[in-house]
Design an enzyme around this catalytic site. Structure first.
Site, PDB file in Angstrom:
ATOM      1  N   HIS A 116      -5.802   3.815  10.950  1.00 55.86           N
ATOM      2  CA  HIS A 116      -5.646   2.437  11.454  1.00 55.86           C
ATOM      3  C   HIS A 116      -4.183   1.993  11.528  1.00 55.86           C
ATOM      4  O   HIS A 116      -3.900   0.930  12.079  1.00 55.86           O
ATOM      5  CB  HIS A 116      -6.411   1.445  10.579  1.00 55.86           C
ATOM      6  CG  HIS A 116      -7.900   1.601  10.629  1.00 55.86           C
ATOM      7  ND1 HIS A 116      -8.617   1.500  11.804  1.00 55.86           N
ATOM      8  CD2 HIS A 116      -8.811   1.856   9.653  1.00 55.86           C
ATOM      9  CE1 HIS A 116      -9.904   1.676  11.542  1.00 55.86           C
ATOM     10  NE2 HIS A 116     -10.053   1.902  10.248  1.00 55.86           N
ATOM     11  N   ASP A 144     -13.970   9.671  12.441  1.00 54.67           N
ATOM     12  CA  ASP A 144     -14.295   8.583  11.519  1.00 54.67           C
ATOM     13  C   ASP A 144     -15.236   7.582  12.217  1.00 54.67           C
ATOM     14  O   ASP A 144     -15.190   7.428  13.437  1.00 54.67           O
ATOM     15  CB  ASP A 144     -13.002   7.873  11.092  1.00 54.67           C
ATOM     16  CG  ASP A 144     -13.198   6.901   9.944  1.00 54.67           C
ATOM     17  OD1 ASP A 144     -12.891   7.282   8.805  1.00 54.67           O
ATOM     18  OD2 ASP A 144     -13.659   5.754  10.194  1.00 54.67           O
ATOM     19  N   ASP A 183     -17.507   8.502   6.997  1.00 58.23           N
ATOM     20  CA  ASP A 183     -18.305   7.280   6.889  1.00 58.23           C
ATOM     21  C   ASP A 183     -19.346   7.159   8.005  1.00 58.23           C
ATOM     22  O   ASP A 183     -19.988   6.121   8.139  1.00 58.23           O
ATOM     23  CB  ASP A 183     -17.416   6.030   6.806  1.00 58.23           C
ATOM     24  CG  ASP A 183     -16.182   6.095   7.681  1.00 58.23           C
ATOM     25  OD1 ASP A 183     -16.118   6.979   8.563  1.00 58.23           O
ATOM     26  OD2 ASP A 183     -15.277   5.252   7.503  1.00 58.23           O
TER      27      ASP A 183
END
Ligand code: 6XA
Ligand code: ZN
Length: 345
Positions: free
Chosen positions: A161, A196, A285
């Site tokens: 990020h 992700d 995740d």
């Protein structure tokens, strides 16, 4: 496959994050990396090695000098402003629409310029941990440059990020982008594949106007998931980078039957780029048991994921990103590596 790791990550140990209007227990915690390390060791994939230190130069190939300076001095400045006991730096104001995003004198103004959310506290141990993670990724990239077929950078805090000059989403330095840039600087034709659950907005932004590093991401549609404001399918790159960013946003509740075709499309795009090196932002995740995400991959699906990734035919650097189902995290991470190793033989 070698794993690169240091316990320096444990210096970044947030207790809480500010989320949904309240303080909630932090999920991006040292136990994540420790769980993955234990499983990788138990499965015997290869040696586990510490990082070497590469200094600021390879980091500044990706990140802005003012940003690096801000993060590395943030705790000092925060304490100067809020008092010597203040050990959690968190933004509370941002230069939103209609305001001026200009350099200001105080840390309270600066932090809103450099950070985009409230989920990412900066503690006294955060900068050393972030720096160590970048060095883990760089050391693993160096293993590829020395001819290894693959390597695993067991990094935390995660990185995808973080853009050149903005942090957030539990990320400070973009470990995968720093590694991809280092490989590119050593003559590798490079692609980044981000698996992700969350869109890797930082990685996309860093390489968005470039054709030398292809970026491909499969993730939860930002229409319903974090980071909300980037990661849509119409973001294809700009300028020289037009056509060198591919986003494959997926619906809520995606399981392997929906995930597999998108992963095949992602790998086809990667293969068409003919990379020497593939950097995989390995977020875990997407797992059905993940506490903050809404995909439905099973532990066995991660073997399949690793095998499909091997099909890209490039030297491959796995860089750990998110994944919070700590009880199963080691197993699913190791399943990706094992699936890859079996298929890459
Ligand atoms: C903050 C959610 C941050 C997502 C972090 C993550 N509410 N990114 O796993 O990949
Ligand atoms: Zn994530």
């Amino acid at each position: 496959m070698k794993t690169f790791y240091t316990d320096a990550h444990a210096g970044h140990a947030p207790e809480q994050e500010f989320e949904g209007g309240r303080w909630t227990p932090a999920v991006e915690i040292p136990a994540r990396a420790e769980a993955v390390l234990a499983e990788v060791r138990a499965r015997g994939f290869g040696s586990i090695e510490p990082p070497r230190h590469f200094g600021h130069v390879p980091i500044l190939r990706v990140h802005d000098a003012g940003f690096v300076n801000f993060l590395s001095t943030l705790t000092d400045e925060w304490r100067r402003y809020h008092g010597p006991e203040a050990d959690v730096a968190l933004a509370s104001a941002w230069p939103g629409r209609g305001l001026r995003d200009v350099p200001t004198r105080t840390v309270e103004g600066q932090i809103g310029h450099y950070c985009f959310d409230t989920a990412t506290p900066v503690l006294p141990g955060t900068w050393p941990a972030a720096l160590a993670a970048a060095n883990v990724a760089l050391t693993a990239a160096d293993a590829l440059a020395r001819g290894e077929r693959a390597a695993f950078a067991l990094t935390r805090p995660p990185g995808h990020h973080a853009s050149g000059d903005v942090y957030g989403g539990y990320c400070f330095l973009n470990n995968a982008a720093i590694a991809a840039q280092a490989l590119t600087d050593r003559g590798f034709r490079t692609a980044v594949l981000d698996v992700d659950y969350h869109h890797g907005n930082g990685t996309q932004t860093i390489f968005y106007k470039r054709s030398d590093v292809l970026t491909v991401s499969l993730h939860a549609d930002p229409d319903y998931a974090y980071p909300h404001y980037l990661g849509f399918a119409d973001e294809r790159g700009a300028g020289a980078g037009e056509g060198f960013n591919l986003n494959l946003p997926l619906p809520l509740g995606t399981a392997w039957d929906g995930y597999a075709p998108a992963l095949d499309a992602a790998i086809a795009r990667v293969a068409a780029h003919r990379p020497d090196a593939l950097v995989v932002s390995l977020g875990l995740d997407t797992y059905a048991g993940d506490p903050i995400s809404k995909f439905k991959l099973t532990a066995d699906d991660y073997f399949r994921m690793g095998a499909v990734i091997a099909g890209a035919g490039a030297q491959t650097l796995f860089v750990m990103e998110g994944g919070y189902a700590i009880g199963d995290l080691g197993r699913i991470a190791a399943n990706v590596l094992e699936g890859f190793l079996q298929a890459a033989r």
